[in-house]
Design a protein around this motif. Structure first.
Motif, PDB file in Angstrom:
ATOM      1  N   ASP A 223       0.831  -1.215   0.000  1.00  0.00           N
ATOM      2  CA  ASP A 223       0.000   0.000   0.000  1.00  0.00           C
ATOM      3  C   ASP A 223       0.861   1.260   0.000  1.00  0.00           C
ATOM      4  O   ASP A 223       0.509   2.268  -0.634  1.00  0.00           O
ATOM      5  N   ALA A 224       1.989   1.207   0.696  1.00  0.00           N
ATOM      6  CA  ALA A 224       2.890   2.361   0.730  1.00  0.00           C
ATOM      7  C   ALA A 224       3.463   2.619  -0.664  1.00  0.00           C
ATOM      8  O   ALA A 224       3.653   3.773  -1.071  1.00  0.00           O
ATOM      9  N   LEU A 225       3.730   1.547  -1.397  1.00  0.00           N
ATOM     10  CA  LEU A 225       4.291   1.692  -2.738  1.00  0.00           C
ATOM     11  C   LEU A 225       3.330   2.402  -3.678  1.00  0.00           C
ATOM     12  O   LEU A 225       3.760   3.130  -4.583  1.00  0.00           O
ATOM     13  N   TYR A 226       2.031   2.219  -3.474  1.00  0.00           N
ATOM     14  CA  TYR A 226       1.040   2.930  -4.289  1.00  0.00           C
ATOM     15  C   TYR A 226       1.203   4.446  -4.105  1.00  0.00           C
ATOM     16  O   TYR A 226       1.145   5.216  -5.061  1.00  0.00           O
ATOM     17  N   GLU A 227       1.381   4.867  -2.845  1.00  0.00           N
ATOM     18  CA  GLU A 227       1.540   6.295  -2.545  1.00  0.00           C
ATOM     19  C   GLU A 227       2.847   6.834  -3.124  1.00  0.00           C
ATOM     20  O   GLU A 227       2.880   7.923  -3.697  1.00  0.00           O
ATOM     21  N   ILE A 228       3.904   6.069  -2.981  1.00  0.00           N
ATOM     22  CA  ILE A 228       5.208   6.501  -3.505  1.00  0.00           C
ATOM     23  C   ILE A 228       5.153   6.657  -5.016  1.00  0.00           C
ATOM     24  O   ILE A 228       5.633   7.641  -5.585  1.00  0.00           O
ATOM     25  N   THR A 229       4.539   5.679  -5.681  1.00  0.00           N
ATOM     26  CA  THR A 229       4.423   5.729  -7.140  1.00  0.00           C
ATOM     27  C   THR A 229       3.549   6.894  -7.586  1.00  0.00           C
ATOM     28  O   THR A 229       3.866   7.599  -8.552  1.00  0.00           O
ATOM     29  N   LYS A 230       2.470   7.115  -6.884  1.00  0.00           N
ATOM     30  CA  LYS A 230       1.521   8.178  -7.240  1.00  0.00           C
ATOM     31  C   LYS A 230       2.158   9.558  -7.126  1.00  0.00           C
ATOM     32  O   LYS A 230       1.944  10.437  -7.973  1.00  0.00           O
ATOM     33  N   LYS A 231       2.952   9.776  -6.057  1.00  0.00           N
ATOM     34  CA  LYS A 231       3.517  11.106  -5.816  1.00  0.00           C
ATOM     35  C   LYS A 231       4.845  11.321  -6.555  1.00  0.00           C
ATOM     36  O   LYS A 231       5.270  12.471  -6.734  1.00  0.00           O
ATOM     37  N   GLY A 232       5.497  10.254  -6.954  1.00  0.00           N
ATOM     38  CA  GLY A 232       6.659  10.364  -7.839  1.00  0.00           C
ATOM     39  C   GLY A 232       7.915  10.960  -7.250  1.00  0.00           C
ATOM     40  O   GLY A 232       8.748  11.489  -7.996  1.00  0.00           O
ATOM     41  N   LEU A 233       8.085  10.864  -5.929  1.00  0.00           N
ATOM     42  CA  LEU A 233       9.300  11.397  -5.317  1.00  0.00           C
ATOM     43  C   LEU A 233      10.297  10.314  -4.914  1.00  0.00           C
ATOM     44  O   LEU A 233      11.385  10.612  -4.418  1.00  0.00           O
ATOM     45  N   GLY A 234       9.898   9.072  -5.113  1.00  0.00           N
ATOM     46  CA  GLY A 234      10.794   7.986  -4.739  1.00  0.00           C
ATOM     47  C   GLY A 234      10.902   7.773  -3.241  1.00  0.00           C
ATOM     48  O   GLY A 234      11.847   7.139  -2.771  1.00  0.00           O
ATOM     49  N   MET A 235       9.927   8.282  -2.509  1.00  0.00           N
ATOM     50  CA  MET A 235       9.940   8.131  -1.055  1.00  0.00           C
ATOM     51  C   MET A 235       8.576   8.500  -0.499  1.00  0.00           C
ATOM     52  O   MET A 235       7.728   9.096  -1.191  1.00  0.00           O
ATOM     53  N   ALA A 236       8.379   8.172   0.781  1.00  0.00           N
ATOM     54  CA  ALA A 236       7.163   8.582   1.496  1.00  0.00           C
ATOM     55  C   ALA A 236       7.501   8.756   2.956  1.00  0.00           C
ATOM     56  O   ALA A 236       8.271   7.977   3.537  1.00  0.00           O
ATOM     57  N   ASP A 240       2.542   8.676  12.513  1.00  0.00           N
ATOM     58  CA  ASP A 240       1.713   7.940  13.470  1.00  0.00           C
ATOM     59  C   ASP A 240       0.304   8.502  13.460  1.00  0.00           C
ATOM     60  O   ASP A 240      -0.038   9.356  12.617  1.00  0.00           O
ATOM     61  N   ASP A 241      -0.541   8.076  14.408  1.00  0.00           N
ATOM     62  CA  ASP A 241      -1.944   8.503  14.420  1.00  0.00           C
ATOM     63  C   ASP A 241      -2.108   9.989  14.702  1.00  0.00           C
ATOM     64  O   ASP A 241      -3.140  10.572  14.390  1.00  0.00           O
ATOM     65  N   SER A 242      -1.089  10.618  15.311  1.00  0.00           N
ATOM     66  CA  SER A 242      -1.161  12.061  15.588  1.00  0.00           C
ATOM     67  C   SER A 242      -0.483  12.875  14.477  1.00  0.00           C
ATOM     68  O   SER A 242      -0.229  14.070  14.635  1.00  0.00           O
ATOM     69  N   ASN A 243      -0.194  12.204  13.393  1.00  0.00           N
ATOM     70  CA  ASN A 243       0.411  12.826  12.209  1.00  0.00           C
ATOM     71  C   ASN A 243       1.835  13.326  12.442  1.00  0.00           C
ATOM     72  O   ASN A 243       2.303  14.227  11.754  1.00  0.00           O
ATOM     73  N   LYS A 244       2.527  12.734  13.397  1.00  0.00           N
ATOM     74  CA  LYS A 244       3.932  13.072  13.607  1.00  0.00           C
ATOM     75  C   LYS A 244       4.807  12.109  12.804  1.00  0.00           C
ATOM     76  O   LYS A 244       4.513  10.924  12.713  1.00  0.00           O
ATOM     77  N   LEU A 245       5.858  12.657  12.258  1.00  0.00           N
ATOM     78  CA  LEU A 245       6.745  11.853  11.430  1.00  0.00           C
ATOM     79  C   LEU A 245       7.532  10.867  12.302  1.00  0.00           C
ATOM     80  O   LEU A 245       8.167  11.256  13.279  1.00  0.00           O
ATOM     81  N   VAL A 246       7.481   9.609  11.928  1.00  0.00           N
ATOM     82  CA  VAL A 246       8.214   8.594  12.683  1.00  0.00           C
ATOM     83  C   VAL A 246       9.295   7.925  11.837  1.00  0.00           C
ATOM     84  O   VAL A 246      10.136   7.181  12.352  1.00  0.00           O
ATOM     85  N   GLY A 247       9.276   8.188  10.525  1.00  0.00           N
ATOM     86  CA  GLY A 247      10.281   7.579   9.674  1.00  0.00           C
ATOM     87  C   GLY A 247      10.058   7.911   8.221  1.00  0.00           C
ATOM     88  O   GLY A 247       9.184   8.704   7.857  1.00  0.00           O
ATOM     89  N   ILE A 248      10.875   7.276   7.372  1.00  0.00           N
ATOM     90  CA  ILE A 248      10.780   7.490   5.926  1.00  0.00           C
ATOM     91  C   ILE A 248      11.039   6.163   5.225  1.00  0.00           C
ATOM     92  O   ILE A 248      11.785   5.308   5.733  1.00  0.00           O
ATOM     93  N   PHE A 249      10.389   5.980   4.095  1.00  0.00           N
ATOM     94  CA  PHE A 249      10.623   4.781   3.286  1.00  0.00           C
ATOM     95  C   PHE A 249      10.958   5.239   1.879  1.00  0.00           C
ATOM     96  O   PHE A 249      10.186   5.976   1.253  1.00  0.00           O
ATOM     97  N   THR A 250      12.111   4.813   1.378  1.00  0.00           N
ATOM     98  CA  THR A 250      12.601   5.282   0.082  1.00  0.00           C
ATOM     99  C   THR A 250      12.791   4.121  -0.891  1.00  0.00           C
ATOM    100  O   THR A 250      12.681   2.952  -0.522  1.00  0.00           O
ATOM    101  N   ASP A 251      13.138   4.491  -2.128  1.00  0.00           N
ATOM    102  CA  ASP A 251      13.468   3.478  -3.130  1.00  0.00           C
ATOM    103  C   ASP A 251      14.621   2.601  -2.658  1.00  0.00           C
ATOM    104  O   ASP A 251      14.660   1.396  -2.929  1.00  0.00           O
ATOM    105  N   GLY A 252      15.567   3.213  -1.949  1.00  0.00           N
ATOM    106  CA  GLY A 252      16.689   2.451  -1.429  1.00  0.00           C
ATOM    107  C   GLY A 252      16.250   1.423  -0.404  1.00  0.00           C
ATOM    108  O   GLY A 252      16.742   0.284  -0.381  1.00  0.00           O
ATOM    109  N   ASP A 253      15.288   1.817   0.457  1.00  0.00           N
ATOM    110  CA  ASP A 253      14.741   0.862   1.438  1.00  0.00           C
ATOM    111  C   ASP A 253      14.040  -0.285   0.724  1.00  0.00           C
ATOM    112  O   ASP A 253      14.135  -1.444   1.134  1.00  0.00           O
TER     113      ASP A 253
END
Length: 325
Positions: A223-236, A240-253
Motif C-alpha cells: 500500500d505504501a508503494l502505491y503512494e510513492i508511485t503516485k507522488k513520484g518522489l521515490g519516497m514517502a 503515526d496517528d497524531s500525524n507526527k513523522l516517525v520515519g521514511i521509506f525510500t526506493d533504497g529501502d
C-alpha cells in the motif's frame, strides 16, 4: 616548430610580469587618491559612468558591471558613441570614471569640457600621472605598470590586468563600506544558479498538500508503494496517528527489502522504514537543504514543522529543476 617547453616558459613569463605589475599596484591603492575616489563615489547621488576606448573599454565594461552588482549603481558609455548623443545619459549627480592607459584618449579628452561644464567630477584611471586626462580630472588613480607582458611592449596586457584589479579593489572597498550583504547581492542576481542559491527557500521547492507523499505506519509495504508511485518522489514519509513523522521509506529501502525477500503484502511499513530520519525546517534556503543532502549522502528530505509534523518533501531532482544545482 616551437617546443612545448618553450611555450610553457613564455606563458610563465607572462604570469611573472603581471604578478609584478599587481605588486606595483599596492602603492597606488595606499595613496590618498584611492580613499578620496571611494569617498567621492560613496557620496554620489547618481551613478558611476565608466568610459574607455579599445581594451580599456572592455575592462571598463567589466568594472561597471562589478560596481552595479555589488551595490554601486553604474553603467558603461562608449566614448565614441557619447560624442554622438550617448552623453545624454550623463546627469549632474553622476561621477565619471574615465580609463585610458596613456591618459591621452582623444575620444575621452573631447568629452572633458562638456563633462566639466555639467559639473560632473571625473576620476581618471591612467598609467601616466602627467597625462592630460590626469590633469583635467578631479582625481587621478594611477595604474602604471613596470612593463607590458607583450614582448613587443605594444599589446595591453599588464596594464589591463592592473586596471581590472584596481576596479575590483574599488568595488570591494565600496561594498564593505556600504555594508552590502549576501541578501543585497541576491537581489541583483535573481536569475541563474547564483540567485537561486541566495534567494530560493525550501518552501519554494518542496512538494506539499496533496503532492506530499505520506503513509500511516500500520499500512503494508504494498500500500505504501502505491503512494510513492503516485507522488513520484521515490519516497514517502511515515506518520503515526497524531500525524507526527516517525520515519521514511525510500526506493533504497525498497531494494533492501526485496533483497531480504520480505513479504510486501503482509509486512507493515513501520517494520522496514528508516526511523529517526533526517529532516529540515521550512524557511531555510534551498541551498542549505542541498548541503544537508550532500552531507548525509541522501537524495530526499521531509520538511517538518515545530511539532515534527510533515509539511513538505523534496528530492535532488527538485533541486536540479529549480536551478539550485
Amino acid at each position: 616548430m616551437t617546443s612545448q617547453t618553450q611555450l610553457r616558459q613564455w606563458g610563465r613569463n607572462v604570469i611573472d610580469i603581471e604578478k609584478k605589475a599587481l605588486e606595483n599596484l599596492y602603492q597606488y591603492v595606499d595613496s590618498d587618491a584611492f580613499g578620496q575616489a571611494c569617498e567621492l563615489i560613496l557620496q554620489c547621488k547618481g551613478k558611476v559612468v565608466v568610459m574607455g576606448m579599445g581594451k580599456s573599454g572592455h575592462i571598463g565594461n567589466k568594472i561597471s558591471a562589478t560596481f552595479a552588482s555589488t551595490g554601486t549603481p553604474a553603467f558603461f558609455v562608449h566614448p565614441g558613441e557619447a560624442s554622438h548623443g550617448d552623453l545624454g545619459a550623463l546627469s549632474k549627480n553622476d561621477v565619471v570614471m574615465a580609463i585610458s592607459n596613456s591618459g591621452e584618449s582623444s575620444e575621452i579628452l573631447t568629452l572633458m569640457p562638456v563633462i566639466q561644464r555639467m559639473g560632473v567630477p571625473v576620476i581618471a584611471v591612467t598609467g601616466k600621472p602627467e597625462s592630460n586626462m590626469a590633469k583635467l580630472a578631479k582625481l587621478h588613480l594611477c595604474i602604471k605598470v613596470p612593463e607590458e607582458a607583450c614582448p613587443l611592449g605594444l599589446a595591453p596586457t599588464s596594464s589591463t590586468t592592473a586596471t581590472l584589479v584596481m576596479g575590483d579593489a574599488l568595488a570591494v572597498a565600496l561594498l564593505q563600506s556600504r555594508g552590502f550583504t549576501r541578501d543585497d547581492f541576491a537581489l541583483s542576481h535573481p536569475g541563474g544558479s547564483l540567485g537561486k542559491k541566495l534567494l530560493l527557500k525550501v518552501d519554494d521547492v518542496m512538494h506539499k498538500d496533496e503532492r506530499l507523499p505520506l503513509v500511516k505506519q500500520n499500512i503494508t509495504i504494498t500500500d505504501a508503494l502505491y503512494e510513492i508511485t503516485k507522488k513520484g518522489l521515490g519516497m514517502a514519509g511515515v506518520v503515526d496517528d497524531s500525524n507526527k513523522l516517525v520515519g521514511i521509506f525510500t526506493d533504497g529501502d525498497l531494494r533492501r527489502v526485496i533483497d531480504a525477500q520480505v513479504n510486501l503484502r503482509d509486512t507493515s511499513i513501520a517494520q522496514v522504514m528508516t526511523p529517526n530520519c533526517v529532516t529540515i525546517q521550512a524557511g531555510i534556503l534551498a541551498a542549505q537543504a542541498l548541503q544537508v543532502m550532500d552531507d548525509k549522502n541522501i537524495n530526499g528530505l521531509i520538511v517538518v514543522d515545530g511539532q515534527h509534523q510533515p509539511i513538505g518533501a523534496l528530492n535532488m531532482l527538485d533541486m536540479v529543476k529549480a536551478g539550485v544545482i
